[in-house]
Design an enzyme around this catalytic site. Structure first.
Site, mmCIF file in Angstrom:
data_model
loop_
_atom_site.group_PDB
_atom_site.id
_atom_site.type_symbol
_atom_site.label_atom_id
_atom_site.label_comp_id
_atom_site.label_asym_id
_atom_site.label_seq_id
_atom_site.Cartn_x
_atom_site.Cartn_y
_atom_site.Cartn_z
ATOM 1 N N PRO A 286 0.817 -1.221 0.000
ATOM 2 C CG PRO A 286 -0.110 -1.097 2.148
ATOM 3 C CD PRO A 286 0.807 -1.918 1.295
ATOM 4 N N GLY A 287 0.343 2.277 -0.649
ATOM 5 C CA GLY A 287 1.002 3.585 -0.657
ATOM 6 C C GLY A 287 0.042 4.653 -0.162
ATOM 7 C CB CYS A 360 3.183 30.962 -16.731
ATOM 8 S SG CYS A 360 3.979 32.202 -15.733
HETATM 9 C C1 LIG Z 1 2.114 2.662 -6.962
HETATM 10 C C2 LIG Z 1 2.241 1.249 -6.635
HETATM 11 C C3 LIG Z 1 1.756 0.750 -5.419
HETATM 12 C C4 LIG Z 1 1.019 1.611 -4.430
HETATM 13 O O1 LIG Z 1 -0.219 2.051 -4.917
HETATM 14 P P1 LIG Z 1 -1.201 2.912 -3.996
HETATM 15 O O2 LIG Z 1 -2.376 3.157 -4.857
HETATM 16 O O3 LIG Z 1 -0.497 4.160 -3.628
HETATM 17 O O4 LIG Z 1 -1.514 2.079 -2.803
HETATM 18 C C5 LIG Z 1 1.973 -0.584 -5.139
HETATM 19 N N1 LIG Z 1 2.623 -1.399 -6.006
HETATM 20 C C6 LIG Z 1 3.086 -0.948 -7.187
HETATM 21 C C7 LIG Z 1 3.792 -1.869 -8.095
HETATM 22 C C8 LIG Z 1 2.911 0.376 -7.544
HETATM 23 O O5 LIG Z 1 3.370 0.811 -8.726
#
Ligand SMILES: *Cc1c(COP(=O)(O)O)cnc(C)c1O
Length: 432
Positions: A286-287, A360
């Site tokens: 997760p990110g 701009c």
């Molecule tokens: C960006 C990415 C994530 C995280 O995605 P989120 O939507 O931020 O949770 C996980 N795995 C891979 C391979 C990614 O490119």
């Protein structure tokens, strides 16, 4: 006003009287101390989001990897490393960040559709957990480089399960037409090739179907598709030790109601159990859902312009600081750091503004048609700005990138100083 205000970062983001607080710190004070534009992240909110995942794993074999491209400030990374998390990286630069905070490279998964030889060599040298390989040519290159270094590279294939994550087209990654991964129909053949290569050890299977996903169904569909493959791959005598479901869980920006992390993880285990696969080790990456609502971007109102068709509220943050509205038409909450007096005509209550930056470009906007009672000199907070915000910032218009502050239970620390103009062109020289 206070009663109706929507604060997606709650309970860490709170209105107390007229003042907005994040993790116990008054945001107007931080803006005064550090200037604007200013990113502020709550460590408490990040920890809470991480714990929602890890608690749901409840003793099951797993590895959680924070996808650092969402927000790669070292202090943010350290927060997750201290909780035992690994990292999902997509470049050699991100690997250097892992090493810079002293985190364990053996908990790193290396994703990305185009890895360079130098990046692969470095990852082999420091010993990452797994390469998430996205094509057969990448597999061949990895085998050659690993053999040359006297190593064996642990790999998962990123399979494109061809499921619709029902999100924005730019952040949907698991459909046939996307550039990512190996097609579902080719996966078994590529696994057989992988098993035959001397520098490769197959350890898992991987997918990542998109971002800002607000329902569980696409994950379960993707998992079903992966499990079908696992059966076929193992029938060829190739063991799959872990299943990596990627990241992608969405957050609330306005009225979205994504499942919480625990709900997602429990549904995934239920599916695995239901298919007799509950013994598998699960990885997730997760990110956004860990950091998105832990952060805000503070900005000062510079000028207000009343036009014939629109009123513009020009602020000192711009698309270079936060590109999501310009790039994805993203909607982010924008609220005053200090509420004005509704009875004071100087605060211009009831006015509707387009909140725009000084860059701009007509695409340089942060919010459109927002009712805000503000005047020049007032501070605004752009909400849900912890993910894909500072990490996507640029220096367009030679604008130094914003400073970043971390807050935790009433305390605060500057975790990145505001760039200076001199830093921006320090690598350049004239040619006479
Ligand atoms: C960006 C990415 C994530 C995280 O995605 P989120 O939507 O931020 O949770 C996980 N795995 C891979 C391979 C990614 O490119």
């Amino acid at each position: 006003m206070t009663g109706q205000e929507r604060l997606p970062g709650a309970p860490f983001l709170q209105r107390r009287g007229a003042e907005l607080f994040l993790d116990g710190v008054r945001l107007a004070d931080l803006a005064r101390a550090h200037g604007t534009p200013l990113y502020v992240y709550s460590r408490g909110a990040m920890r809470a989001a991480a714990n929602a995942y890890s608690q749901a794993f409840d003793g099951r074999p797993h590895l959680l990897c924070y996808a650092m491209k969402a927000n790669s400030n070292l202090a943010v990374l350290k927060t997750f490393a201290d909780l035992g998390w690994g990292f999902d990286i997509v470049s050699g630069g991100e690997l250097e960040r892992v090493l810079a905070i002293g985190a364990d490279p053996a908990k790193v998964v290396f994703s990305g559709v185009g890895k360079r030889a130098a990046e692969i060599r470095r990852a082999l040298a420091v010993g990452v957990h797994c390469f998430n390989v996205e094509s057969e040519p990448e597999l061949e290159l990895l085998s050659t480089l690993a053999s040359a270094a006297g190593k064996v590279a642990a790999i998962s294939l990123r399979v494109n399960p061809d499921v619709d994550a029902q999100t924005h087209p730019y952040i949907s990654t698991g459909l046939k037409g996307n550039k990512f991964g190996v097609a579902h129909g080719q996966a078994v053949a590529v696994y057989r090739r992988a098993a035959a290569l001397p520098g490769i050890a197959v350890v898992g299977i991987d997918c990542h179907i998109g971002s800002q996903i607000t329902t569980i169904a696409p994950y379960l569909d993707a998992l079903d598709r992966l499990l079908d493959l696992v059966t076929q791959i193992e029938a060829h005598g190739i063991a799959i030790q872990h299943i990596d479901l990627g990241g992608g869980l969405g957050i609330t920006y306005t009225d979205e109601t994504p499942p919480d992390a625990g709900e997602l993880v429990r549904s995934v285990w239920a599916k695995l159990d239901g298919r007799g696969q509950g013994h598998r080790k699960l990885l997730m990456e997760p990110g956004r859902s860990l950091v998105g609502n832990a952060g805000v971007l503070l900005t000062e109102v510079l000028v207000q312009k009343r036009g014939e068709a629109k009123n513009f509220c020009i602020v000192d943050a711009a698309m270079n600081d936060l590109v999501r509205p310009a790039m994805y038409q993203a909607w982010l909450g924008i609220v005053p750091c200090t509420l004005g007096d509704p009875a004071d005509p100087a605060d211009m209550p009831g006015q509707v503004w387009d909140v725009v930056g000084p860059v701009c470009e007509s695409g340089d906007w942060l919010g459109r048609d927002r009712e805000l009672a503000v005047k020049p000199g007032d501070l605004l907070a752009v909400l849900s700005a912890g993910a894909y915000a500072m990490s996507m910032a640029s220096n367009y218009n030679t604008r130094p990138r914003a400073a970043e502050v971390m807050v935790d239970n009433g305390a605060s620390a500057l975790v990145r100083h505001r760039e200076t103009a001199a830093e921006l062109f320090a690598g350049e020289q004239t040619w006479t």
